[in-house]
Design an enzyme around this catalytic site. Structure first.
Site, PDB file in Angstrom:
ATOM      1  N   ASP A 135       0.875  -1.180   0.000  1.00 54.37           N
ATOM      2  CA  ASP A 135       0.000   0.000   0.000  1.00 54.37           C
ATOM      3  C   ASP A 135       0.906   1.223   0.000  1.00 54.37           C
ATOM      4  OD1 ASP A 135      -1.819   2.065   0.414  1.00 54.37           O
ATOM      5  OD2 ASP A 135      -2.994   0.957   1.892  1.00 54.37           O
ATOM      6  N   ARG A 137      -0.058   4.386  -0.534  1.00 55.16           N
ATOM      7  CA  ARG A 137      -0.785   5.651  -0.370  1.00 55.16           C
ATOM      8  C   ARG A 137      -0.190   6.504   0.743  1.00 55.16           C
ATOM      9  NH1 ARG A 137      -6.765   3.338   0.023  1.00 55.16           N
ATOM     10  NH2 ARG A 137      -5.579   1.766   1.163  1.00 55.16           N
TER      11      ARG A 137
END
Length: 209
Positions: A135, A137
């Site tokens: 991930d 982000r």
């Protein structure tokens, strides 16, 4: 707000009527920004009427072209977006639409990850197999956007503990965490299970202990 965070400012604010495929309609005050650290065109949708005494309901929602626009059943992004808009419109707050497709790896890489998932990897394993982060982000721009909107305390509409942790580190007080619904289908069951087992998402799935 974190004093080391670069300051962003509101660039444009325009009213946009919204209509979803199921007939739900509302109006959003759409904000664009100057000074976001990644240079991308993120948007803040102001929805409903916020009462100053309570923290606004805020959802940072990562763009998912396949789910948000084309109704892909491989994820729960489209239903989460639809749910969030209505709930925020009722409570008053902001939907932050963040241009970080595929948990930050981009649209083409996300589709490459889909191909690996078809061969048996889960959504996180597939990202790693591509040499990317599980991930990637980063919610720095979300904190910047909130700062530009004068918001330093939120009720966070999310099942993802990493969103809350990142915002807190960036100086945004998460006064409350509000879970989204469980949008389970036969096509996304494995995807949702991976969210729970690999990223501690707060989802009550009947087949995950």
């Amino acid at each position: 707000m974190d004093e080391t965070l670069p300051t962003a400012t509101v660039r444009t604010r325009v009213t946009v009527p919204l209509r979803f495929p199921d007939g739900y309609v509302t109006t959003a005050r759409v904000h664009t920004f100057h000074g976001l650290v990644d240079g991308r065109e993120h948007l803040a949708f102001g929805l409903g009427e916020h009462v100053d005494a309570a923290p606004p309901l805020v959802r940072p929602h990562s763009e998912c072209l396949t789910g948000d626009v084309f109704g892909s059943q491989r994820c729960d992004c489209g239903p989460q977006l639809r749910e969030a808009v209505e709930r925020i419109a009722e409570a008053g707050g902001y939907l932050l639409y963040l241009r970080q497709e595929g948990r930050g790896i981009g649209l083409y890489a996300k589709l490459d990850a889909y191909a690996l998932q078809d061969d048996g990897l889960d959504t996180y394993e597939a990202n790693l197999a591509l040499g990317r982060g599980a991930d990637e982000r980063d919610y720095t721009v979300a904190a910047q956007m909130l700062g530009a909107l004068g918001v330093d305390r939120v009720a966070l509409l999310s099942n993802n503990p990493d969103k809350a942790a990142q915002l807190e580190r960036l100086g945004v007080t998460v006064a409350d965490r509000v879970s989204t619904g469980v949008h389970l289908s036969p096509a996304n069951a494995g995807y949702l299970a991976a969210k729970v087992t690999r990223a501690d998402h707060a989802l009550d799935l009947p087949f995950v202990p």
